[in-house]
Design a protein around this motif. Structure first.
Motif, PDB file in Angstrom:
ATOM      1  N   GLU A  63      29.700  91.500  60.980  1.00 29.70           N
ATOM      2  CA  GLU A  63      30.401  91.826  62.218  1.00 29.70           C
ATOM      3  C   GLU A  63      30.430  93.339  62.429  1.00 29.70           C
ATOM      4  N   VAL A  64      30.565  93.725  63.694  1.00 32.36           N
ATOM      5  CA  VAL A  64      30.725  95.126  64.071  1.00 32.36           C
ATOM      6  C   VAL A  64      32.201  95.342  64.394  1.00 32.36           C
ATOM      7  N   ALA A  65      32.849  96.228  63.648  1.00 39.65           N
ATOM      8  CA  ALA A  65      34.263  96.537  63.866  1.00 39.65           C
ATOM      9  C   ALA A  65      34.383  97.945  64.425  1.00 39.65           C
ATOM     10  N   VAL A  89      49.780  95.337  71.217  1.00 40.76           N
ATOM     11  CA  VAL A  89      49.013  94.104  71.360  1.00 40.76           C
ATOM     12  C   VAL A  89      48.180  93.917  70.114  1.00 40.76           C
ATOM     13  N   LYS A  90      48.081  92.703  69.603  1.00 39.24           N
ATOM     14  CA  LYS A  90      47.362  92.483  68.355  1.00 39.24           C
ATOM     15  C   LYS A  90      45.856  92.562  68.541  1.00 39.24           C
ATOM     16  N   THR A  91      45.158  92.594  67.393  1.00 43.41           N
ATOM     17  CA  THR A  91      43.711  92.732  67.377  1.00 43.41           C
ATOM     18  C   THR A  91      43.035  91.648  68.199  1.00 43.41           C
ATOM     19  N   ALA A  92      42.003  92.061  68.938  1.00 42.73           N
ATOM     20  CA  ALA A  92      41.233  91.108  69.733  1.00 42.73           C
ATOM     21  C   ALA A  92      39.837  90.990  69.166  1.00 42.73           C
ATOM     22  N   THR A  93      39.336  89.789  69.012  1.00 38.87           N
ATOM     23  CA  THR A  93      37.952  89.563  68.629  1.00 38.87           C
ATOM     24  C   THR A  93      37.211  89.059  69.853  1.00 38.87           C
ATOM     25  N   SER A 121      36.631  93.457  66.479  1.00 34.56           N
ATOM     26  CA  SER A 121      35.421  93.111  65.737  1.00 34.56           C
ATOM     27  C   SER A 121      34.693  91.983  66.449  1.00 34.56           C
ATOM     28  N   THR A 122      33.378  91.985  66.332  1.00 33.81           N
ATOM     29  CA  THR A 122      32.532  90.967  66.945  1.00 33.81           C
ATOM     30  C   THR A 122      31.380  90.655  66.003  1.00 33.81           C
ATOM     31  N   THR A 123      31.084  89.379  65.824  1.00 34.04           N
ATOM     32  CA  THR A 123      29.969  88.981  64.969  1.00 34.04           C
ATOM     33  C   THR A 123      28.657  89.506  65.552  1.00 34.04           C
ATOM     34  N   LEU A 124      27.811  90.047  64.692  1.00 32.73           N
ATOM     35  CA  LEU A 124      26.573  90.669  65.151  1.00 32.73           C
ATOM     36  C   LEU A 124      25.687  89.678  65.899  1.00 32.73           C
ATOM     37  N   SER A 125      25.698  88.417  65.494  1.00 30.60           N
ATOM     38  CA  SER A 125      24.860  87.413  66.159  1.00 30.60           C
ATOM     39  C   SER A 125      25.316  87.132  67.585  1.00 30.60           C
ATOM     40  N   ASP A 126      26.552  87.505  67.928  1.00 25.52           N
ATOM     41  CA  ASP A 126      27.061  87.292  69.279  1.00 25.52           C
ATOM     42  C   ASP A 126      26.770  88.467  70.209  1.00 25.52           C
ATOM     43  N   LEU A 127      26.148  89.510  69.691  1.00 21.67           N
ATOM     44  CA  LEU A 127      25.863  90.695  70.489  1.00 21.67           C
ATOM     45  C   LEU A 127      24.406  90.705  70.931  1.00 21.67           C
ATOM     46  N   THR A 128      24.174  91.250  72.104  1.00 22.03           N
ATOM     47  CA  THR A 128      22.828  91.357  72.655  1.00 22.03           C
ATOM     48  C   THR A 128      22.349  92.797  72.535  1.00 22.03           C
ATOM     49  N   THR A 129      21.153  92.970  72.012  1.00 23.46           N
ATOM     50  CA  THR A 129      20.595  94.319  71.897  1.00 23.46           C
ATOM     51  C   THR A 129      19.809  94.667  73.150  1.00 23.46           C
ATOM     52  N   ASP A 130      19.832  95.951  73.512  1.00 21.98           N
ATOM     53  CA  ASP A 130      19.068  96.410  74.670  1.00 21.98           C
ATOM     54  C   ASP A 130      17.638  96.725  74.237  1.00 21.98           C
ATOM     55  N   PRO A 131      16.756  97.122  75.159  1.00 20.35           N
ATOM     56  CA  PRO A 131      15.362  97.405  74.777  1.00 20.35           C
ATOM     57  C   PRO A 131      15.223  98.478  73.706  1.00 20.35           C
ATOM     58  N   LYS A 156      33.768  87.905  71.779  1.00 14.19           N
ATOM     59  CA  LYS A 156      32.438  87.351  71.551  1.00 14.19           C
ATOM     60  C   LYS A 156      31.660  87.368  72.856  1.00 14.19           C
ATOM     61  N   THR A 157      31.123  88.556  73.156  1.00  8.51           N
ATOM     62  CA  THR A 157      30.319  88.733  74.361  1.00  8.51           C
ATOM     63  C   THR A 157      29.143  89.614  74.010  1.00  8.51           C
ATOM     64  N   GLY A 158      28.388  90.015  75.026  1.00 11.88           N
ATOM     65  CA  GLY A 158      27.247  90.891  74.786  1.00 11.88           C
ATOM     66  C   GLY A 158      27.641  92.312  74.464  1.00 11.88           C
ATOM     67  N   THR A 159      28.890  92.679  74.702  1.00  9.62           N
ATOM     68  CA  THR A 159      29.373  94.009  74.363  1.00  9.62           C
ATOM     69  C   THR A 159      30.654  93.885  73.569  1.00  9.62           C
ATOM     70  N   VAL A 160      31.005  94.967  72.877  1.00  9.67           N
ATOM     71  CA  VAL A 160      32.264  95.013  72.142  1.00  9.67           C
ATOM     72  C   VAL A 160      33.269  95.762  72.991  1.00  9.67           C
ATOM     73  N   ASN A 161      34.390  95.128  73.334  1.00 16.51           N
ATOM     74  CA  ASN A 161      35.453  95.767  74.090  1.00 16.51           C
ATOM     75  C   ASN A 161      36.648  95.943  73.176  1.00 16.51           C
ATOM     76  N   ALA A 162      37.043  97.183  72.958  1.00 16.59           N
ATOM     77  CA  ALA A 162      38.129  97.450  72.022  1.00 16.59           C
ATOM     78  C   ALA A 162      39.467  97.162  72.666  1.00 16.59           C
ATOM     79  N   GLY A 163      40.312  96.410  71.980  1.00 16.57           N
ATOM     80  CA  GLY A 163      41.653  96.129  72.447  1.00 16.57           C
ATOM     81  C   GLY A 163      42.672  96.841  71.593  1.00 16.57           C
ATOM     82  N   PRO A 164      43.871  97.147  72.135  1.00 12.66           N
ATOM     83  CA  PRO A 164      44.890  97.854  71.380  1.00 12.66           C
ATOM     84  C   PRO A 164      45.430  97.016  70.231  1.00 12.66           C
ATOM     85  N   VAL A 165      46.058  97.674  69.279  1.00 14.61           N
ATOM     86  CA  VAL A 165      46.634  97.001  68.128  1.00 14.61           C
ATOM     87  C   VAL A 165      47.910  97.719  67.733  1.00 14.61           C
TER      88      VAL A 165
END
Length: 502
Positions: free
Chosen positions: A124-126, A51-55, A156-166, A57-66
């Motif tokens: 982005e976070v890869a 499966v190709k790379t998935a980008t 990979s996910t753009t850093l601005s699309d991620l939510t940081t915890d406390p 855009k949520t509060g967490t990064v979920n790794a997909g197969p490639v």
């Protein structure tokens, strides 16, 4: 039958410290970190999904197969401008926590703190997961440089699309497929149990220049069979500070020396389920107990409180080179050092140290071994560097017989040099702890389920932190393939000269 020999050295003493029993004390010896050695293993590659790379855009990064290949080889492709090593100024990635062990159908959760001087929308976070490592030398290479194989998974996910915890961290989830269930995207399909490198990279959007990265490891493991055993892990943790005696005779610990000891004490109390061996320096304990600072005295009390179910190793009053003392004709000083050390440990920690097991960070000779035998020490823990090299296909994880004709042969175990180096292998304490756990997992996978024990002894130069110890001890307490032990328990492992499958 192969025997290991203790290399015979005489270390020159620096006779510049105060005296005990009428003789000068040898200067404390600080150990150098020995290099990790090659340990053989298998070399079966893992089957990569298609499966190709998935980008995402949520509060967490979920790794997909490639699917590995030249068009989507991930952040480590040779034509990627992000291949420059290291962190650029103002940018960093630090590991806050991670799941130490992952089984079928479970997920690895990483919390990473990403810092950048760029606008978050331009960064982005890869995350890339690579095939399992098959030897300890290959594992070491993943720490020194980026994995060179094509990734099994990349996202990979753009850093601005991620939510940081406390705690300022973002969450990365790596779910693993249960092979007995229908495949689900984006779960990782891992073909075998083992240690899989995971690279987390902070880079410019669109796969641009690398700004910072770290490499940790996903350990995919299930408990051994009913007949099998986890790998015994005998942790040896020093409680040591530089000499506290000043030229005018006052005893005062150096600034900054107490906090690491306090971190050690607090972590021992917070993680009572893991057996281990404490290797204290009696002079350090005495300086703490005599300090006018209430916090120093409290540290000694906390060390004593954290010793339930754990072993305390005997020691000379200050670290000395026993062969050098014996060669200089200071046999009485040797006895005084040993007796004084046991007396101080008993008085400060409220326990009698175990005289049967002797822990040294340097070489011994026949005279020193004979003196230790007279002190009832018939088990020796020596650094791997003090042994003559032996060509072994896997990590030595059992006691062995000392080849010494001049003395009655004691039982010997080697403190693994690679594991000792792992204690100081990273400025990121949580990352260092999980790398040590991954290194131990590779030793287990040398011979899964066999009755084996390995010694992980922290060097005396190591500065304990709560973050490191809580991650390490917490990981050992929950491991399906590792079991913490004292040195005495490790010495009960069938020796290499008689055990099968060594």
């Amino acid at each position: 039958m192969r025997r290991r020999r203790l290399a015979v050295f005489v270390t020159v003493m620096a006779l510049a410290l105060p005296t005990l029993g009428g003789h000068a004390l040898a200067a404390p010896r600080e150990t150098q970190r020995p290099p990790a050695t090659d340990r053989a293993g298998g070399n079966d590659p893992d089957n990569a999904p298609t499966v190709k790379t998935a980008t995402v855009k949520t509060g967490t990064v979920n790794a997909g197969p490639v699917q590995p290949g030249p068009d989507n080889a991930g952040p480590d492709a040779d034509n990627n401008p992000g291949n420059s090593p290291g962190n650029s100024p103002g940018n960093s990635v630090r590991l806050a926590s991670q799941t130490p062990w992952v089984g079928p159908g479970q997920e690895m959760a990483l919390r990473v703190v990403a810092t950048t001087n760029r606008p978050p929308s331009q960064v982005e976070v890869a995350v890339a997961v690579y095939r399992r490592v098959t030897s300890r030398s290959e594992f070491t290479r993943t720490l020194e440089s980026r994995p060179r194989t094509a990734p099994l998974s990349v996202t990979s996910t753009t850093l601005s699309d991620l939510t940081t915890d406390p705690g300022g961290a973002v969450l990365i989830r790596l779910p693993v497929q249960d092979p007995n269930r229908t495949p689900e995207w984006p779960r990782l399909r891992l073909s075998e149990q083992g240690v899989y490198p995971v690279r987390v990279e902070l880079r410019e959007v669109g796969g641009g220049a690398s700004l910072a990265d770290l490499v940790t490891h996903l350990v995919y493991a299930t408990p051994p069979s009913q007949e099998g055993r986890p790998l015994g892990v005998a942790l040896v943790l020093p409680a040591h500070a530089p000499p506290a005696v000043k030229p005018d005779g006052r005893q005062e610990l150096a600034p900054g020396a107490v906090e690491p000891l306090g971190a050690l004490a607090r972590s021992l109390i917070a993680n009572p389920a893991v057996p281990l061996t404490l290797a204290p320096t009696p002079e350090t304990l005495q300086a703490l107990s005599r300090s006018p600072a209430p916090g120093d005295v409290q540290t000694v009390r906390q060390l004593a409180q954290g010793l339930k179910g754990r072993q305390v190793a005997a020691a000379t009053y200050v670290p000395v080179a026993l062969p050098a003392l014996m060669a200089a004709g200071l046999d009485n000083e040797t006895v005084a050092q040993l007796d004084r050390g046991s007396e101080v440990i008993n008085r400060t920690l409220g326990v009698l140290p175990d005289p049967g097991t002797w822990v040294t960070d340097g070489p011994l000779d026949a005279a020193a071994i004979q003196r230790l035998r007279q002190q009832r020490s018939d088990r020796l823990l020596v650094p791997e560097s003090a042994l003559e090299p032996a060509d072994l296909p896997i990590t030595l994880a059992q006691p062995f017989e000392l080849d010494a004709r001049a003395v009655r042969r004691p039982d010997v175990m080697a403190a693994d040099g690679g594991l000792s180096a792992d204690f100081e292998g990273s400025d990121d304490p949580v990352l260092a702890a999980h790398r040590l756990l991954a290194d131990l997992a590779i030793v287990y996978f040398d011979r899964p389920g066999r009755f084996r024990s390995v010694v992980a002894a922290a060097p005396r130069t190591w500065r304990p932190t709560t973050a490191f110890l809580d991650a390490l001890l917490g990981g050992l307490a929950t491991s399906p393939i590792l079991a913490g032990s004292t040195l005495d328990t490790a010495f009960a492992t069938p020796p290499a000269t008689t055990a099968s499958g060594a």
